[in-house]
Write a protein that holds these residues in place. Structure first.
Motif, short mmCIF file in Angstrom:
data_model
loop_
_atom_site.label_atom_id
_atom_site.label_comp_id
_atom_site.label_asym_id
_atom_site.label_seq_id
_atom_site.Cartn_x
_atom_site.Cartn_y
_atom_site.Cartn_z
N PRO A 158 19.21 -49.63 4.20
CA PRO A 158 18.13 -50.02 5.12
C PRO A 158 18.01 -51.54 5.19
N LEU A 159 17.77 -52.06 6.38
CA LEU A 159 17.67 -53.51 6.58
C LEU A 159 16.71 -54.17 5.60
N THR A 160 15.60 -53.48 5.34
CA THR A 160 14.58 -54.07 4.46
C THR A 160 15.07 -54.19 3.01
N GLU A 161 16.16 -53.46 2.69
CA GLU A 161 16.63 -53.49 1.30
C GLU A 161 17.89 -54.32 1.10
N VAL A 162 18.43 -54.88 2.20
CA VAL A 162 19.73 -55.58 2.10
C VAL A 162 19.67 -56.73 1.09
N HIS A 163 18.64 -57.52 1.17
CA HIS A 163 18.56 -58.68 0.28
C HIS A 163 18.54 -58.25 -1.19
N ALA A 164 17.71 -57.28 -1.49
CA ALA A 164 17.60 -56.82 -2.88
C ALA A 164 18.90 -56.15 -3.35
N TRP A 165 19.54 -55.43 -2.45
CA TRP A 165 20.81 -54.75 -2.77
C TRP A 165 21.86 -55.77 -3.16
#
Ligand code: ATP
Length: 439
Positions: free
Chosen positions: A425-432
């Motif tokens: 999910p786009l909202t999780e890309v940074h954390a991933w």
């Protein structure tokens, strides 16, 4: 046991030119022998090598502080350090073709490597490797200065300044990264030996009785650093110097060696230098370069353990260690399997199409990720070709923004080595990414 890969050398030189890693210098003027310029990809990688070293040697330690000393230096320093009289290599001339060579690097003792003729080499004479220039508008003895041939002397002459201002007690170290200059007789092997290069050096000051133990510690720690950054153990070895190879002041020296295409060669030297450097500078300058131990009321000249590595040479070794070609369907995939900390770009954002409905939000995502990492953005050519271009420069992750993203607000992330793809999910890309790029 690994064997040298002779074909690898040309592949690395070609890749470097083609992808903007390293260019021969002054090319539009016909070139300037053995000097190189680091291109858009190379400058990132070289910075990453230096940052990784700094992180391990300074940032993550409470016992080491940094320094950035000047490159121009007065003769007094080099007189005291011994470089004026000793920093030389044996030079031989070929009477047949006029070429000059370093005697200790000749493959056959009396044969000129340039023209192949034997028996025409002159007696060796000592050739000092330091570059000399003049400072200020007058030339002559008073204006003579040298470009430093190593960064180490900066740490010795600042020992008292740093020890006092940082309130460090032995064991403690001073680290520096910077350019050094040596008028090498035979530069060569791409950026392995150049006249202008970068070093990463640390002088570790210890109580004299602990020096042997710290020498062991630094040999192990430095070997481990290369492995922690992705070099496989079978490409590395630690070679202890024989008695007759040691400088007169060193009680032990070891080289970290890498298996280059031409065989084992040095990446870094680790040396137990005793109190030679501080004693020499104290004598020549009159400064007190000692440590007074408040607890034991003892005054002593610390001994020094020096791990001295080349940044440019190490970058080349990382390229060689990471280079891989593999067959994928009918295609050969070239991939740099670089550790993420060394990889020039950490991530690339690739919209599936140039159409504004994809390129707009994809650019936004790339801009957002660029706040944390070097992030490439590429919207030209077919997606397969774009993946290959990223593989070739070692980008660990590619984020593909496709038409489904508009509906499901998720992107595909592809991992470089396994080529596996996952939907995130786009909202999780940074954390991933953060989770995988912080280790
Ligand atoms: P060599 O015997 O190969 O001339 P050295 O043993 O004199 O080198 P050091 O003085 O120990 O080298 O320098 C420390 C490190 O700096 C080396 O291990 C190498 O990585 C790097 N270095 C030294 N000279 C050069 C050069 N001319 N070009 C690139 N890197 C160099």
């Amino acid at each position: 046991m690994s064997t040298p890969d002779a074909g690898l050398f040309d592949k690395i030189v070609n890749l470097s030119k083609r992808r903007g890693i390293v260019y021969p210098s002054a090319e539009i003027y016909g070139g300037f022998r053995s000097t190189y310029d680091y291109g858009p990809i190379g400058v990132l990688m070289l910075r990453n090598v230096k940052d990784a070293w700094w992180r391990s040697m300074v940032q993550m330690r409470q016992d080491v502080v940094g320094l950035d000393a000047s490159i121009l230096s007065p003769p007094a320093i080099w007189e005291a350090s011994g470089h004026l009289s000793n920093f030389s290599d044996p030079l031989v001339d070929c009477r047949n073709c006029g070429a000059r060579h370093r005697e200790d690097k000749l493959k056959k003792p009396d044969q000129c490597p340039t023209c192949g003729v034997s028996g025409q080499l002159t007696e060796a004479r000592q050739f000092n490797l330091m570059f000399k220039t003049a400072a200020g508008p007058v030339e002559g003895t008073g204006a003579e200065v040298f470009l430093r041939p190593e960064t180490a002397q900066g740490m010795f002459i600042n020992y008292a300044n740093v020890q006092y201002t940082s309130r460090k007690k032995p064991p403690f170290g001073i680290a520096q990264i910077g350019k050094s200059f040596r008028n090498e007789i035979t530069p060569g092997n791409f950026v392995f030996r150049t006249r202008e290069f970068e070093q990463m050096e640390m002088e570790y000051f210890v109580p004299p009785e602990d020096s042997a133990q710290w020498y062991e510690y630094w040999c192990e720690t430095r070997m481990q650093w290369y492995m922690d950054h992705g070099m496989s153990a079978d490409l590395l070895r630690l070679r202890q110097h024989e008695e007759d190879e040691l400088s007169h002041y060193a009680s032990a020296t070891a080289d970290v060696e890498f298996l280059f295409p031409w065989g084992w060669d040095e990446l870094e030297g680790i040396s137990n230098r005793g109190d030679f450097d501080l004693t020499q500078h104290a004598k020549a300058s009159g400064a007190k370069l000692e440590f007074y131990d408040q607890v034991s009321k003892e005054r002593y000249t610390p001994h020094v353990i020096e791990p001295a590595a080349g940044a440019t040479r190490t970058m080349m070794a990382f390229l060689m260690a990471a280079y891989d070609e593999e067959q994928v369907n009918d295609d050969t995939r070239t991939v740099l399997r670089l550790h993420h900390r060394i990889a020039p770009y950490k991530v690339a954002v690739l919209p599936l199409s140039k159409k504004p409905e994809l390129s707009g939000p994809a650019t936004e995502l790339a801009n957002q990720l660029s706040g944390t990492w070097m992030c490439d953005y590429d919207q030209t050519q077919a997606i397969g070709k774009r993946y290959r271009r990223q593989d070739e420069i070692g980008t660990p992750f590619c984020v593909t923004y496709d038409f489904d993203t508009l509906d499901d607000q998720a992107v595909t992330i592809r991992e470089r080595d396994s080529m596996e793809q996952v939907r995130v999910p786009l909202t999780e890309v940074h954390a991933w990414l953060a989770q995988r790029l912080s280790a």
